[in-house]
Design a protein around this motif. Structure first.
Motif, short mmCIF file in Angstrom:
data_model
loop_
_atom_site.label_atom_id
_atom_site.label_comp_id
_atom_site.label_asym_id
_atom_site.label_seq_id
_atom_site.Cartn_x
_atom_site.Cartn_y
_atom_site.Cartn_z
N SER A 51 14.02 47.28 40.29
CA SER A 51 15.22 47.60 39.54
C SER A 51 16.48 47.34 40.41
O SER A 51 17.81 47.51 39.61
CB SER A 51 15.15 49.08 39.01
OG SER A 51 15.31 49.93 39.98
N ILE A 52 17.10 48.29 41.24
CA ILE A 52 18.07 48.15 42.47
C ILE A 52 18.26 46.51 42.75
O ILE A 52 19.30 46.20 42.65
CB ILE A 52 17.37 48.43 43.32
CG1 ILE A 52 17.55 50.32 43.51
CG2 ILE A 52 19.46 48.54 44.07
CD1 ILE A 52 17.73 50.92 44.41
N LEU A 53 17.36 46.09 42.37
CA LEU A 53 17.65 43.94 42.57
C LEU A 53 18.28 43.69 41.20
O LEU A 53 18.98 42.79 41.48
CB LEU A 53 16.36 43.66 42.94
CG LEU A 53 15.97 43.56 44.27
CD1 LEU A 53 14.41 42.91 45.11
CD2 LEU A 53 17.34 42.65 45.04
N VAL A 54 17.67 44.07 40.29
CA VAL A 54 18.05 44.09 38.85
C VAL A 54 19.36 44.09 39.30
O VAL A 54 20.00 43.48 38.49
CB VAL A 54 17.12 43.65 37.93
CG1 VAL A 54 17.69 43.32 36.51
CG2 VAL A 54 16.03 43.36 38.22
N ALA A 55 19.88 45.18 39.26
CA ALA A 55 21.33 45.93 38.91
C ALA A 55 22.50 45.07 39.74
O ALA A 55 23.43 44.90 39.41
CB ALA A 55 21.38 47.52 39.19
N GLY A 56 21.80 44.81 40.89
CA GLY A 56 22.55 44.23 42.32
C GLY A 56 23.01 42.86 41.19
O GLY A 56 24.01 42.24 41.83
N PHE A 57 21.92 41.76 41.01
CA PHE A 57 22.37 40.54 40.58
C PHE A 57 22.90 40.50 39.21
O PHE A 57 23.53 40.10 39.11
CB PHE A 57 20.61 40.13 40.33
CG PHE A 57 19.73 39.41 41.34
CD1 PHE A 57 21.03 38.56 42.89
CD2 PHE A 57 18.64 39.41 42.27
CE1 PHE A 57 20.13 37.70 43.53
CE2 PHE A 57 18.57 39.04 42.63
CZ PHE A 57 18.84 38.57 43.68
N ALA A 58 22.52 41.46 38.91
CA ALA A 58 23.97 41.63 37.02
C ALA A 58 24.71 41.76 37.57
O ALA A 58 26.18 41.26 37.43
CB ALA A 58 23.26 42.70 35.93
N PHE A 59 25.29 42.74 38.33
CA PHE A 59 26.82 43.23 38.32
C PHE A 59 27.97 42.22 39.56
O PHE A 59 27.91 42.02 39.34
CB PHE A 59 26.83 44.38 39.77
CG PHE A 59 26.80 45.68 38.88
CD1 PHE A 59 26.82 45.84 38.12
CD2 PHE A 59 25.96 46.54 40.03
CE1 PHE A 59 26.72 47.22 37.07
CE2 PHE A 59 25.11 47.78 39.36
CZ PHE A 59 25.58 47.88 37.74
#
Length: 85
Positions: A51-59
């Protein structure tokens, strides 16, 4: 929001024009990647790490889109249509 561009309802009218949004995205991107480095690197297959990776890629993707619009598309449009700002 305080910016005149952020009050517009259509996404493509806003992207790349608001410096405040770009600064916020840069900080969120940096914070997310540092957070993943310290909390999620040791177990990359856990739900929290993903979930942190997905948020990082989204930002990061949204920041890239803002920067692409600001430094490539908008100057190209101004030069193509000879728009003075």
């Amino acid at each position: 929001m305080a910016c005149k561009y952020c009050e517009k309802p259509w996404f493509w009218k806003k992207v790349g024009r608001c410096q405040r949004c770009m600064i916020q995205l840069a900080f969120l991107s940096i914070i997310t990647w540092v957070l993943w480095w310290y909390l999620g690197k040791h177990s990359p297959k856990s739900i929290e790490s993903i979930s942190i990776l997905v948020a990082g890629f989204a930002f990061h993707s949204l920041l890239f889109l803002h920067l692409w619009m600001r430094f490539v598309i908008l100057p190209w449009r101004r030069s193509k249509f000879n728009i003075k700002t």
